[in-house]
Design a protein around this motif. Structure first.
Motif, PDB file in Angstrom:
ATOM      1  N   SER A 132      -7.005   1.254   0.464  1.00  0.00           N
ATOM      2  CA  SER A 132      -5.942   0.261   0.437  1.00  0.00           C
ATOM      3  C   SER A 132      -4.757   0.783  -0.387  1.00  0.00           C
ATOM      4  O   SER A 132      -3.603   0.653   0.021  1.00  0.00           O
ATOM      5  CB  SER A 132      -6.482  -1.045  -0.164  1.00  0.00           C
ATOM      6  OG  SER A 132      -5.433  -1.957  -0.335  1.00  0.00           O
ATOM      7  N   ASP A 133      -5.066   1.391  -1.530  1.00  0.00           N
ATOM      8  CA  ASP A 133      -3.996   1.927  -2.388  1.00  0.00           C
ATOM      9  C   ASP A 133      -3.189   2.984  -1.637  1.00  0.00           C
ATOM     10  O   ASP A 133      -1.965   3.045  -1.740  1.00  0.00           O
ATOM     11  CB  ASP A 133      -4.603   2.558  -3.653  1.00  0.00           C
ATOM     12  CG  ASP A 133      -5.050   1.486  -4.653  1.00  0.00           C
ATOM     13  OD1 ASP A 133      -4.663   0.308  -4.455  1.00  0.00           O
ATOM     14  OD2 ASP A 133      -5.779   1.823  -5.606  1.00  0.00           O
ATOM     15  N   GLU A 134      -3.886   3.826  -0.897  1.00  0.00           N
ATOM     16  CA  GLU A 134      -3.191   4.895  -0.183  1.00  0.00           C
ATOM     17  C   GLU A 134      -2.330   4.347   0.953  1.00  0.00           C
ATOM     18  O   GLU A 134      -1.200   4.793   1.157  1.00  0.00           O
ATOM     19  CB  GLU A 134      -4.215   5.908   0.351  1.00  0.00           C
ATOM     20  CG  GLU A 134      -4.849   6.706  -0.782  1.00  0.00           C
ATOM     21  CD  GLU A 134      -5.868   7.731  -0.308  1.00  0.00           C
ATOM     22  OE1 GLU A 134      -6.442   8.408  -1.187  1.00  0.00           O
ATOM     23  OE2 GLU A 134      -6.083   7.860   0.917  1.00  0.00           O
ATOM     24  N   ILE A 135      -2.892   3.390   1.665  1.00  0.00           N
ATOM     25  CA  ILE A 135      -2.119   2.806   2.777  1.00  0.00           C
ATOM     26  C   ILE A 135      -0.876   2.090   2.224  1.00  0.00           C
ATOM     27  O   ILE A 135       0.230   2.206   2.765  1.00  0.00           O
ATOM     28  CB  ILE A 135      -3.003   1.837   3.600  1.00  0.00           C
ATOM     29  CG1 ILE A 135      -4.127   2.615   4.280  1.00  0.00           C
ATOM     30  CG2 ILE A 135      -2.167   1.079   4.637  1.00  0.00           C
ATOM     31  CD1 ILE A 135      -5.193   1.750   4.919  1.00  0.00           C
ATOM     32  N   LYS A 136      -1.060   1.361   1.125  1.00  0.00           N
ATOM     33  CA  LYS A 136       0.070   0.651   0.511  1.00  0.00           C
ATOM     34  C   LYS A 136       1.179   1.633   0.125  1.00  0.00           C
ATOM     35  O   LYS A 136       2.361   1.385   0.361  1.00  0.00           O
ATOM     36  CB  LYS A 136      -0.396  -0.111  -0.740  1.00  0.00           C
ATOM     37  CG  LYS A 136      -1.096  -1.415  -0.450  1.00  0.00           C
ATOM     38  CD  LYS A 136      -1.291  -2.247  -1.709  1.00  0.00           C
ATOM     39  CE  LYS A 136      -2.421  -1.707  -2.564  1.00  0.00           C
ATOM     40  NZ  LYS A 136      -2.694  -2.561  -3.742  1.00  0.00           N
ATOM     41  N   LEU A 137       0.775   2.748  -0.484  1.00  0.00           N
ATOM     42  CA  LEU A 137       1.762   3.731  -0.922  1.00  0.00           C
ATOM     43  C   LEU A 137       2.519   4.315   0.268  1.00  0.00           C
ATOM     44  O   LEU A 137       3.763   4.368   0.260  1.00  0.00           O
ATOM     45  CB  LEU A 137       1.084   4.850  -1.712  1.00  0.00           C
ATOM     46  CG  LEU A 137       2.028   5.935  -2.235  1.00  0.00           C
ATOM     47  CD1 LEU A 137       2.950   5.378  -3.303  1.00  0.00           C
ATOM     48  CD2 LEU A 137       1.256   7.131  -2.787  1.00  0.00           C
ATOM     49  N   ALA A 138       1.778   4.690   1.283  1.00  0.00           N
ATOM     50  CA  ALA A 138       2.408   5.293   2.460  1.00  0.00           C
ATOM     51  C   ALA A 138       3.383   4.322   3.111  1.00  0.00           C
ATOM     52  O   ALA A 138       4.522   4.680   3.452  1.00  0.00           O
ATOM     53  CB  ALA A 138       1.336   5.725   3.455  1.00  0.00           C
ATOM     54  N   CYS A 139       2.924   3.075   3.259  1.00  0.00           N
ATOM     55  CA  CYS A 139       3.778   2.093   3.930  1.00  0.00           C
ATOM     56  C   CYS A 139       4.977   1.736   3.064  1.00  0.00           C
ATOM     57  O   CYS A 139       6.054   1.408   3.576  1.00  0.00           O
ATOM     58  CB  CYS A 139       2.973   0.849   4.284  1.00  0.00           C
ATOM     59  SG  CYS A 139       1.666   1.212   5.481  1.00  0.00           S
ATOM     60  N   SER A 140       4.803   1.768   1.736  1.00  0.00           N
ATOM     61  CA  SER A 140       5.921   1.495   0.843  1.00  0.00           C
ATOM     62  C   SER A 140       7.024   2.525   1.024  1.00  0.00           C
ATOM     63  O   SER A 140       8.210   2.217   0.866  1.00  0.00           O
ATOM     64  CB  SER A 140       5.459   1.519  -0.620  1.00  0.00           C
ATOM     65  OG  SER A 140       4.644   0.414  -0.868  1.00  0.00           O
ATOM     66  N   GLU A 141       6.621   3.755   1.327  1.00  0.00           N
ATOM     67  CA  GLU A 141       7.626   4.792   1.576  1.00  0.00           C
ATOM     68  C   GLU A 141       8.481   4.422   2.780  1.00  0.00           C
ATOM     69  O   GLU A 141       9.698   4.617   2.778  1.00  0.00           O
ATOM     70  CB  GLU A 141       6.955   6.144   1.798  1.00  0.00           C
ATOM     71  CG  GLU A 141       6.276   6.703   0.555  1.00  0.00           C
ATOM     72  CD  GLU A 141       7.250   6.994  -0.584  1.00  0.00           C
ATOM     73  OE1 GLU A 141       8.450   7.222  -0.314  1.00  0.00           O
ATOM     74  OE2 GLU A 141       6.811   6.966  -1.751  1.00  0.00           O
ATOM     75  N   ALA A 142       7.816   3.842   3.782  1.00  0.00           N
ATOM     76  CA  ALA A 142       8.568   3.398   4.955  1.00  0.00           C
ATOM     77  C   ALA A 142       9.516   2.266   4.576  1.00  0.00           C
ATOM     78  O   ALA A 142      10.653   2.186   5.051  1.00  0.00           O
ATOM     79  CB  ALA A 142       7.606   2.956   6.058  1.00  0.00           C
ATOM     80  N   CYS A 143       9.035   1.385   3.691  1.00  0.00           N
ATOM     81  CA  CYS A 143       9.880   0.272   3.226  1.00  0.00           C
ATOM     82  C   CYS A 143      11.075   0.798   2.438  1.00  0.00           C
ATOM     83  O   CYS A 143      12.203   0.326   2.611  1.00  0.00           O
ATOM     84  CB  CYS A 143       9.084  -0.685   2.353  1.00  0.00           C
ATOM     85  SG  CYS A 143       7.882  -1.636   3.265  1.00  0.00           S
ATOM     86  N   ALA A 144      10.811   1.763   1.550  1.00  0.00           N
ATOM     87  CA  ALA A 144      11.885   2.331   0.747  1.00  0.00           C
ATOM     88  C   ALA A 144      12.958   2.897   1.668  1.00  0.00           C
ATOM     89  O   ALA A 144      14.162   2.746   1.421  1.00  0.00           O
ATOM     90  CB  ALA A 144      11.336   3.405  -0.176  1.00  0.00           C
TER      91      ALA A 144
END
Lengths: 709, 131
Positions: free
Chosen positions: A617-629
């Motif tokens: 979950s932590d990894e998916i959140k980080l990856a998707c946050s990059e898309a958000c950024a």
């Protein structure tokens, strides 16, 4: 001669009785004197009769009634005691006979003018006190006999008695009239100072006062004009008989017209005849008013307005009328000032309240917040309760409830300061216990001696955990989706402001999907004649199976716990409910850096709901946050400064799509390059599509795969 | 400027250390960048950034570290980072190859020893009395 004497005596006796007739005792003095004149002529054969009474100072005689000598009364002469015929009688206190007027000295010339020949006068005595003189005269030269003198003295004695009674009677009647007049005046005053008026609303009070003034003063119009805020204009506020004024919103500058003059001169103005007055007030003239009287509305020397009355008939208003009007004006002025104060305080309270309570409650997928502030009942003072709810920079939810001890503006103002400070500390990222300790320090700094109960809870929507610090505040109620509501167990603590270095221990609890956390102030559970434990038990019962919408819960609690009775204390309620997210998560977020944290919390919540392990979950959140950024950076155009996130689970695959409508900008340095590197490193598949109208990043990963490392 | 609640300074064996905690993301990165810019004095040999308590670090945070390394290197100063070996951010930093410019250490003692070993003797600065 004998027969004449007998006849005379018979007449005399009958007449004497008539003089003492009881019927005379109810006559007023003037009527009595007239009646006595008549009866004297029945007793004794004369051409003139006169009664003179001693003046109040006892120094002169004043002719009060006369027959045949009416001029004496009309001329209003004063005869000094001791002088002349009558004066001598009064001075000597015995009968005097004048046989020949022509020969006598110091006799009223009127007697000679009238051709009187002989005179007889007797003093009017009551218990040796002289009241005046009764005298009779004859045109013929027949002198008065000693018998006649005796007879007249008898008549005089009786007359004196009657006059004395009449005096008393008159005095009594005057006193009674005076008393009645004062009673009447009192009644009029009472109509103005009537305590019942105090319960009327301002407009009703002014209406009623004007109506009463109209009746009491018998006038046709009555009006109150109030000074506007600029202090330069009067505006009609209430009117009787001048209703068209109100409809037209009549205004007049201070110094002009009748009302304007009263306001500028700050004193009563009476105009008996409008035509004679230098007043150009067309409205008054149009109404056909002849006489006017007006007084200023004064409170502590300050002019609030003007009260005036007008009469269609010409009038001479008395001082008493003016006093009454001033009394009504004072009464009105007091009421107006009180009402204005109330309005001002109400306005301040409203402003305060609106500035102290959050304008909007935070919104976040999976978490709903409801709140309610209930001021104390009408007439009660402002309270110091508050609630607050806001999203923290790290995407968590800050929930605050507090209660400044005491009431009134000062408590409310202090509450406002604390509220802002809590927000400031919380938004800086301080933990609940830390916030409580810092607020304690601030409160002691701001107002030594004040105290407050306070509770700050931070809810992490990702894991449904809530971290709470409480400063002697009533425990929050946690109502799970199924099962009995329970109070969150908190360690004993001291209120804010009481000690220098209190320690506020944080407690962690877990909401769980569907659970509601309720924060409240003691107004909700404290009822007169009931101990706190009873109130808490009642709350526990009422909150079992709460409505899904926290706002509805707050409404329901208000209804069930407080009912419709006016509460003596204010109450604040804040409820937050944790909800299951849709299987297909979709949210629109503002294209701001702060959205990244919100996104991570919500996605984390959704991922754990989807069965993701913590590490993946932590990894998916980080990856998707990059898309958000990426999306946040693109949103340069404010036209549509939002981006959209969608997450779906298809079999074992999680797919997150981030879409923006911003202008694509070329990569700057290696920043985005690293973002892409992270996305690709942490996800199974990353698909980036860019168009002139925005970009879409789709990230996929199979759940249950080995973590990257 | 108000100190950031998630950032504090220490000195270990004369070497400045910046300790961060919590989540360093796109919202916080600009503040961290500004704060770190003033963390190293000219006479310092280098700087240690301790990320042991950092639970989240995205590419914006990563970029701050790269930029910081560039700046210090251009001034002949060393940068070292402390990152526990089992943390998520260790994986993140490995993915972006931070190790190519900044040595990663598992704990602060190791990082301090590493920098001390590189430092010339005359750069030693005594600890402030209360540190």
């Amino acid at each position: 001669m004998t027969s004449a004497r007998v006849e005379g005596s018979g007449r005399g006796l009958r007449g004497l009785q008539r003089v003492t007739d009881a019927a005379l005792s109810h006559l007023s003095l003037d009527d009595l004197l007239q009646e006595l004149l008549e009866r004297v002529t029945e007793v004794i054969e004369v051409d003139t009769v006169a009664i003179l009474l001693l003046s109040d100072d006892g120094r002169a005689l004043e002719p009060r009634a006369a027959k045949g000598l009416e001029e004496e009364v009309e001329r209003g002469v004063r005869i000094p005691v001791g002088q002349g015929f009558a004066g001598r009688i009064a001075a000597e206190g015995r009968p005097v006979i004048v046989d020949d007027v022509e020969q006598a000295e110091l006799v009223n010339p009127l007697f000679r003018e009238k051709g009187l020949h002989t005179l007889l006068g007797v003093p009017l005595l009551v218990e040796g006190q002289s009241l005046g003189v009764l005298h009779v005269g004859r045109l013929e030269s027949r002198p008065f006999s000693a018998d006649e003198a005796n007879l007249l003295q008898h008549v005089g004695d009786r007359a004196a008695m009657a006059i004395s009674h009449a005096h008393l009677y008159d005095a009594e009647r005057q006193a009674r009239e005076l008393a009645e007049a004062s009673l009447e005046r009192l009644a009029r005053l009472q109509r103005i100072t009537d305590a019942a008026l105090a319960h009327l609303a301002l407009d009703d009070l002014l209406d009623e006062l004007l109506q009463r003034m109209k009746e009491i003063l018998h006038v046709d119009t009555a009006a109150i004009l109030l000074l506007e805020d600029d202090g330069r204009t009067l505006e009609a506020r209430a009117a009787k008989g001048l209703e068209e004024w109100l409809e037209r919103g009549f205004r007049i500058p201070v110094g002009r017209g009748f009302a304007g003059r009263i306001a500028s001169q700050r004193r009563a103005v009476v105009i008996d005849d409008v035509d004679q007055a230098d007043i150009r007030d067309p409205l008054l003239r149009d109404r056909g008013l002849r006489s006017l009287m007006g007084v200023p509305l004064l409170v502590s020397g300050e002019v609030l307005g003007v009260l005036h009355v007008g009469s269609l008939e010409s009038r001479n208003f008395s001082h008493e009328d003016a006093d009454l009007l001033q009394l009504a004006a004072d009464r009105s002025a007091m009421a107006i000032r009180a009402a204005r104060r109330f309005e001002q305080e109400h306005e301040v309270a409203k402003t305060l309240q609106s500035s102290l309570l959050p304008a909007a409650l935070p919104e976040m997928p999976g978490v709903t917040v409801g709140a309610r502030y209930l001021p104390a009942g009408v007439g009660a003072q402002l309270g110091g309760d508050w609630y607050d709810a806001f999203q923290l920079p790290d995407g968590k939810l800050g929930l605050v409830i507090g209660d400044v001890v005491g009431h009134g503006l000062s408590a409310a103002a202090l509450m406002g300061q604390l509220r802002n400070a809590v927000r400031a500390y919380a938004l800086e990222g301080a933990a609940p216990g830390d916030v409580a300790e810092r607020i304690n320090r601030l409160l002691r700094e701001l107002e030594r001696g004040r105290s407050a109960t306070f509770l700050y809870a931070v809810l992490d929507p990702d894991c449904d955990e809530v971290v709470i610090a409480s400063a002697a505040h009533p425990p929050p109620l946690l109502a799970p989706a199924d099962g009995e509501p329970r109070f969150v167990e908190l360690p004993a603590s001291v209120p804010l402001g009481v000690t220098r270095r209190p320690s506020y221990t944080e407690v962690t609890d877990k909401l769980g999907t569907g659970a509601t956390l309720l924060l409240y102030t003691d107004g909700l559970v404290e009822r007169r004649g009931e101990d706190l434990q009873q109130g808490l038990s009642r709350l526990q019962q009422v909150a079992a199976n709460p409505p899904e919408d926290p706002q509805e819960l707050c409404d329901m609690l208000q209804e069930e716990m407080l009912g419709h009775t006016a509460s003596a204390d204010d109450t604040a309620l804040l409820a937050v409910r944790s909800m299951a997210l849709d299987e297909r998560l979709r949210m629109l977020l503002p294209a701001e850096p702060e959205s990244a944290a919100t996104f991570r919390r919500v996605l984390g919540r959704w991922l754990s709901q989807a069965g993701a392990a913590s590490a993946e979950s932590d990894e998916i959140k980080l990856a998707c946050s990059e898309a958000c950024a990426n999306a946040i950076e693109h949103a340069y155009s404010p036209a549509r400064a939002v981006f959209e996130v969608e997450a779906v689970r298809d079999d074992g695959d999680v797919t997150v799509t981030v879409r923006d409508w911003g202008q694509w900008r070329a990569q700057r340095g290696e920043f985005r390059g690293r973002g892409l590197l992270l996305m690709k490193g942490l996800m199974d598949n990353v698909d980036v599509r860019q168009t002139p109208h925005g970009s879409t990043v789709r990230l996929t990963r199979k759940l249950g795969r080995q973590a990257v490392a | 400027m108000t100190p950031l609640p998630y950032l504090r300074f220490e000195r270990h064996d004369g070497i400045p250390v910046v300790l961060l905690d919590g989540e360093i993301d796109i919202a916080k990165a600009p503040d961290v960048r500004a704060e770190l810019a003033g963390a190293v004095a000219n006479e310092d040999f280098g700087l240690i950034v301790d990320l042991s308590e950092v639970t989240y670090l995205d590419s914006s945070g990563v970029t701050v570290l790269f930029e910081l390394a560039d700046r210090l290197h251009s001034r002949q100063q060393e940068l070292a980072a402390v990152v526990p070996s089992d943390a998520l951010i260790r994986r993140v930093l490995e993915l972006v190859n931070l190790e190519t410019v900044v040595p990663l250490h598992s704990d602060l003692t190791e990082a301090v020893a590493h920098l001390r070993a590189l430092a010339p003797d005359d750069s030693e600065v005594p600890d402030p009395p209360l540190a």
